[in-house]
Write a protein that holds these residues in place. Structure first.
Motif, PDB file in Angstrom:
ATOM      1  N   VAL A  58       0.834  -1.203   0.000  1.00  0.00           N
ATOM      2  CA  VAL A  58       0.000   0.000   0.000  1.00  0.00           C
ATOM      3  C   VAL A  58       0.862   1.244   0.000  1.00  0.00           C
ATOM      4  N   ALA A  59       2.078   1.164   0.613  1.00  0.00           N
ATOM      5  CA  ALA A  59       2.941   2.343   0.685  1.00  0.00           C
ATOM      6  C   ALA A  59       3.295   2.845  -0.705  1.00  0.00           C
ATOM      7  N   ALA A  60       3.659   1.931  -1.571  1.00  0.00           N
ATOM      8  CA  ALA A  60       4.010   2.348  -2.934  1.00  0.00           C
ATOM      9  C   ALA A  60       2.812   2.925  -3.652  1.00  0.00           C
ATOM     10  N   ALA A  61       1.629   2.390  -3.385  1.00  0.00           N
ATOM     11  CA  ALA A  61       0.433   2.918  -4.047  1.00  0.00           C
ATOM     12  C   ALA A  61       0.129   4.321  -3.587  1.00  0.00           C
ATOM     13  N   ILE A  62       0.434   4.606  -2.272  1.00  0.00           N
ATOM     14  CA  ILE A  62       0.149   5.946  -1.765  1.00  0.00           C
ATOM     15  C   ILE A  62       1.100   6.964  -2.364  1.00  0.00           C
ATOM     16  N   LEU A  63       2.404   6.607  -2.449  1.00  0.00           N
ATOM     17  CA  LEU A  63       3.393   7.557  -2.930  1.00  0.00           C
ATOM     18  C   LEU A  63       3.499   7.582  -4.455  1.00  0.00           C
ATOM     19  N   GLY A  64       3.004   6.544  -5.105  1.00  0.00           N
ATOM     20  CA  GLY A  64       3.113   6.499  -6.554  1.00  0.00           C
ATOM     21  C   GLY A  64       4.488   6.117  -7.036  1.00  0.00           C
ATOM     22  N   ARG A  65       5.318   5.525  -6.100  1.00  0.00           N
ATOM     23  CA  ARG A  65       6.647   5.072  -6.502  1.00  0.00           C
ATOM     24  C   ARG A  65       6.937   3.759  -5.791  1.00  0.00           C
ATOM     25  N   SER A  66       8.173   3.262  -5.987  1.00  0.00           N
ATOM     26  CA  SER A  66       8.497   1.932  -5.466  1.00  0.00           C
ATOM     27  C   SER A  66       8.469   1.877  -3.954  1.00  0.00           C
ATOM     28  N   GLY A  67       8.768   2.961  -3.257  1.00  0.00           N
ATOM     29  CA  GLY A  67       8.780   2.927  -1.800  1.00  0.00           C
ATOM     30  C   GLY A  67       9.159   4.261  -1.241  1.00  0.00           C
ATOM     31  N   PRO A  68       9.106   4.418   0.084  1.00  0.00           N
ATOM     32  CA  PRO A  68       9.411   5.703   0.714  1.00  0.00           C
ATOM     33  C   PRO A  68      10.912   5.923   0.803  1.00  0.00           C
ATOM     34  N   ALA A  69      11.280   7.153   1.061  1.00  0.00           N
ATOM     35  CA  ALA A  69      12.687   7.473   1.266  1.00  0.00           C
ATOM     36  C   ALA A  69      13.161   6.875   2.575  1.00  0.00           C
ATOM     37  N   PRO A  70      14.433   6.496   2.687  1.00  0.00           N
ATOM     38  CA  PRO A  70      14.932   5.891   3.921  1.00  0.00           C
ATOM     39  C   PRO A  70      14.784   6.861   5.092  1.00  0.00           C
ATOM     40  N   MET A  71      14.222   6.390   6.219  1.00  0.00           N
ATOM     41  CA  MET A  71      14.050   7.209   7.416  1.00  0.00           C
ATOM     42  C   MET A  71      13.857   6.276   8.602  1.00  0.00           C
ATOM     43  N   LYS A  72      14.021   6.807   9.833  1.00  0.00           N
ATOM     44  CA  LYS A  72      13.877   6.026  11.039  1.00  0.00           C
ATOM     45  C   LYS A  72      12.420   5.639  11.253  1.00  0.00           C
ATOM     46  N   VAL A  73      12.245   4.485  11.860  1.00  0.00           N
ATOM     47  CA  VAL A  73      10.883   3.986  12.058  1.00  0.00           C
ATOM     48  C   VAL A  73      10.095   4.910  12.967  1.00  0.00           C
ATOM     49  N   MET A  74      10.734   5.400  14.067  1.00  0.00           N
ATOM     50  CA  MET A  74      10.019   6.222  15.039  1.00  0.00           C
ATOM     51  C   MET A  74      10.102   7.703  14.722  1.00  0.00           C
ATOM     52  N   ASP A  75      10.633   8.079  13.561  1.00  0.00           N
ATOM     53  CA  ASP A  75      10.743   9.484  13.179  1.00  0.00           C
ATOM     54  C   ASP A  75       9.411   9.944  12.592  1.00  0.00           C
ATOM     55  N   TRP A  76       8.763  10.887  13.298  1.00  0.00           N
ATOM     56  CA  TRP A  76       7.459  11.371  12.852  1.00  0.00           C
ATOM     57  C   TRP A  76       7.568  12.717  12.139  1.00  0.00           C
ATOM     58  N   SER A  77       8.777  13.195  11.912  1.00  0.00           N
ATOM     59  CA  SER A  77       8.921  14.476  11.220  1.00  0.00           C
ATOM     60  C   SER A  77       8.876  14.257   9.710  1.00  0.00           C
ATOM     61  N   GLY A  78       8.532  15.305   8.992  1.00  0.00           N
ATOM     62  CA  GLY A  78       8.462  15.223   7.551  1.00  0.00           C
ATOM     63  C   GLY A  78       7.027  15.287   7.055  1.00  0.00           C
ATOM     64  N   PRO A 105       3.382  14.253   5.884  1.00  0.00           N
ATOM     65  CA  PRO A 105       2.546  13.142   6.363  1.00  0.00           C
ATOM     66  C   PRO A 105       2.566  11.928   5.432  1.00  0.00           C
ATOM     67  N   GLU A 106       2.667  12.158   4.099  1.00  0.00           N
ATOM     68  CA  GLU A 106       2.670  11.024   3.182  1.00  0.00           C
ATOM     69  C   GLU A 106       3.907  10.147   3.382  1.00  0.00           C
ATOM     70  N   GLU A 107       5.090  10.773   3.585  1.00  0.00           N
ATOM     71  CA  GLU A 107       6.301   9.991   3.792  1.00  0.00           C
ATOM     72  C   GLU A 107       6.277   9.281   5.147  1.00  0.00           C
ATOM     73  N   VAL A 108       5.743   9.965   6.180  1.00  0.00           N
ATOM     74  CA  VAL A 108       5.657   9.329   7.503  1.00  0.00           C
ATOM     75  C   VAL A 108       4.717   8.137   7.449  1.00  0.00           C
ATOM     76  N   LEU A 109       3.594   8.316   6.726  1.00  0.00           N
ATOM     77  CA  LEU A 109       2.650   7.212   6.608  1.00  0.00           C
ATOM     78  C   LEU A 109       3.282   6.021   5.896  1.00  0.00           C
ATOM     79  N   ALA A 110       4.005   6.285   4.819  1.00  0.00           N
ATOM     80  CA  ALA A 110       4.646   5.191   4.091  1.00  0.00           C
ATOM     81  C   ALA A 110       5.699   4.494   4.950  1.00  0.00           C
ATOM     82  N   ALA A 111       6.434   5.280   5.767  1.00  0.00           N
ATOM     83  CA  ALA A 111       7.458   4.685   6.620  1.00  0.00           C
ATOM     84  C   ALA A 111       6.842   3.823   7.710  1.00  0.00           C
ATOM     85  N   ARG A 112       5.729   4.293   8.253  1.00  0.00           N
ATOM     86  CA  ARG A 112       5.076   3.519   9.312  1.00  0.00           C
ATOM     87  C   ARG A 112       4.538   2.200   8.777  1.00  0.00           C
TER      88      ARG A 112
END
Length: 277
Positions: free
Chosen positions: A206-226, A228-235
């Protein structure tokens, strides 16, 4: 001509107070002499509440006795009051009523009750108390430690025999004897086994479908900054119960939840910064 009342040469300095009167006949009685020191102290506190008019309405709580005697063991205080009643020095005039918030009222048996013209004389039950009577009661109900131990051992043997004869039903199934249980315990411990839900999960598509690409940018799991679309994909990519809940929501609702969580965390961080300054 009326005779003048003789006064003693030596008198107590009451300082505006009163006497705690214990008659000599009570002090020399067998019922009083056989009492332990703690029971005598409780009787003295009962006498201290008597003002000459309130016998039969003496109210002394366990907390008051504990504070006066420096002993907060309410069980010990209850046994002392029971001993005074058994020895005939104290009686319960009115039992307590819990729902009506009414405390128990006591009566000293060697003091009369009531007021003129309805004065009831003292009952003096302590005069008929004898130590031999208490010994007879104890002899009727022996409490030998050997007898109690023998009964306990025989009862345990009966339980063990019953357990060995009849299978016990449990959650894992019937157990016929203790040997089966021992066989299970004797097996080597292999450590905690991971459940299926504890195994690492792959990122949901679902993450790729939300962002329209293969996956989110690399980020920490508990990092809520940035954003909302990238945070959602990371979560969602991190997996777990929260990822499953977010993936099951509509896209707009999931983004709103992420934004709400970011706002809450920003408020908490601002409060911590204010406390530091």
């Amino acid at each position: 001509m009326a005779r003048k009342r003789l006064q003693a040469d030596q008198r107590a300095d009451l300082r505006g107070g009163k006497f705690i009167g214990l008659p000599t006949v009570v002090h020399k009685s067998e019922a009083y002499r056989s009492l332990p020191v703690f029971e005598r102290a409780v009787l003295t506190e009962m006498l201290a509440t008597f003002n000459g008019y309130n016998n039969g309405k003496l109210v002394v709580s366990h907390r008051q006795l504990a504070a006066a005697l420096g002993n907060s063991n309410f069980g010990r205080i209850s046994r002392a009051i029971a001993a005074l009643i058994e020895h005939g020095l104290l009686d319960i005039a009115t039992e307590s009523l819990w729902k009506q918030r009414r405390a128990r009222e006591y009566r000293l048996t060697f003091i009369n009750t009531g007021s003129p013209p309805y004065v009831r004389p003292a009952t003096n039950e302590y005069l008929s108390w004898r130590k031999n009577d208490a010994d007879d009661v104890s002899a009727e109900t022996p409490q030998s430690a050997d007898d109690v131990s023998a009964r306990s051992v025989s009862a345990a043997d009966d339980v063990s025999a019953t357990a060995g004869a009849e299978p016990q039903n449990c959650v894992g199934g019937p157990i016929s004897s203790a040997d089966d249980v021992s066989a299970l315990i004797s097996k080597p411990y292999l450590g905690p086994r991971k459940r299926d839900d504890q195994q690492p999960k792959q990122a949901l598509p679902v993450a790729a479908a939300i962002l329209g690409r293969s996956g989110p940018a690399p980020m920490k799991v508990m990092d809520w900054s940035g954003p909302p679309e990238e945070v959602l994909a990371a979560r969602i990519a991190a997996g777990g119960e929260i990822a499953e809940r977010l993936a099951a929501m509509p896209r707009e609702q999931a983004l709103a939840r992420i934004a709400k969580e970011q706002a809450r965390r920003n408020r908490e961080q601002a409060a911590r910064d204010r406390r530091r300054t």
